[in-house]
Design a protein around this motif. Sequence first.
Motif, mmCIF file in Angstrom:
data_model
loop_
_atom_site.group_PDB
_atom_site.id
_atom_site.type_symbol
_atom_site.label_atom_id
_atom_site.label_comp_id
_atom_site.label_asym_id
_atom_site.label_seq_id
_atom_site.Cartn_x
_atom_site.Cartn_y
_atom_site.Cartn_z
ATOM 1 N N VAL A 98 -11.761 40.872 11.418
ATOM 2 C CA VAL A 98 -11.216 41.177 10.093
ATOM 3 C C VAL A 98 -9.692 41.049 10.098
ATOM 4 N N ILE A 99 -9.064 41.600 11.119
ATOM 5 C CA ILE A 99 -7.604 41.527 11.234
ATOM 6 C C ILE A 99 -7.130 40.085 11.284
ATOM 7 N N THR A 100 -7.882 39.234 11.974
ATOM 8 C CA THR A 100 -7.519 37.816 12.077
ATOM 9 C C THR A 100 -7.466 37.167 10.706
ATOM 10 N N PHE A 101 -8.435 37.460 9.842
ATOM 11 C CA PHE A 101 -8.420 36.903 8.483
ATOM 12 C C PHE A 101 -7.284 37.487 7.658
ATOM 13 N N VAL A 102 -7.026 38.771 7.854
ATOM 14 C CA VAL A 102 -5.954 39.420 7.081
ATOM 15 C C VAL A 102 -4.604 38.786 7.394
ATOM 16 N N THR A 103 -4.392 38.401 8.652
ATOM 17 C CA THR A 103 -3.108 37.824 9.044
ATOM 18 C C THR A 103 -2.805 36.513 8.319
ATOM 19 N N LEU A 104 -3.849 35.816 7.860
ATOM 20 C CA LEU A 104 -3.640 34.558 7.149
ATOM 21 C C LEU A 104 -3.026 34.770 5.759
#
Length: 419
Positions: free
Chosen positions: A410-416
């Motif tokens: 989830v964090i990986t997608f948020v960083t985008l």
Amino acid sequence: MLYSLFQYLEKFDFPGARLMDYITFRSGAALVLSLFIAIVFGRRIIDRLQLMQVGEIIRDLGLEGQMKKTGTPTMGGIIIIISILIPCLLIGNLSNVYMLLMIVATVWLGTLGFLDDYIKVARRDKDGLKGKFKIVGQVGLGLIVGITMLVSPSIVMRENVEVENIENHEIVVQYRAEDVKAPQTTIPFVKNNNFDYSYLTGWMGKYAMAGGWFLFIIVVIFVVTATSNGANLTDGLDGLATGTSAIIGTALAIMAYLGGNIIYSSYLNIMYIPGSEEMVVYMAAFIGALIGFLWYNAYPAQVFMGDTGSLTIGGIIAVFAILIRKELLLPILCAIFFIEDLSVILQVAYFKITKKKYGTGRRIFKMTPLHHHYQKSAAESDALLRRPLTAIPESKIVVRFWIIGIFLAVITFVTLKIR
């Protein structure tokens, strides 16, 4: 095979032939087929491994329930590999360079892992294939992937740019008119999320682009090696590497689908990669194979994947992320793998330093890789990090690592979207 057949039947308006044109349909079919193969044929492969007495060599590390695993069939990664390859060969577009590279990566690392397991089992050698040969194999795959991305005319991208509408001052995302071949990737927290490796070699003048590609290939080799070894170290508890990799695979499949669709790419303001949507079919088969394997690998495991599986799934994740230009997001998405790597490196380094300084080696963790740290109580170790004070059951450690994996995805997608 079936994909090509249906493409041919489409010329005659054969009912249902156009279904193969839809990535969503083929991805769903690949997932179901790989899941079916892993569960149904996996049982037969496990029985065959038991008859061949291909059992795991267990070293007594003083962990609860550890020695009960002695003799459990290993090399179960064969189940994963077969369950990936058959759906891809049947349903995948074999003229797509991305699909071909993923198949090559699967077979390449599967062979490397198989040789390692074979030496362990046949020669009763717990060390297996020498580390230098594993590194050579991983570096070789990195070179194949990196050079193919450099020379293949089919591997291109279309750069996204933000344009301000003068009338209402609204920012819209547009794509350049033509596809380009460049050593670009996606990074978080910056405008447009694009990074060109040739930025770092600008001092080379007219050779800056060549230098950028050289640097990119070096990064590819490092990512393949680190991620493959990280998955290998994570494979120490029943279902740990399997479940964690399935979560990572799901995140990567979504990224590939978004990056291969110009509308969704525009919404996320990420580069558009023509043709990369085909990899969603591959990753669907990968996810189905892992879930099917988890049917037998969940605690208490009836089969272990061995290096045949762990080296392969780590390499698959690395190559997939590289092809969709998301390799620099792996430190977040695959943080579990890299922390497992780091825990071993720190433990060994600290032990050697303290042994040289004090005459007796000391430890940071109760045991490494990190997942074993939680299996030992503080009373059994004099490590610097003593918590948790009591040992945690294996199944609970695995589920908690899965939860952390979901959080990281989830964090990986948020960083985008943070920039």
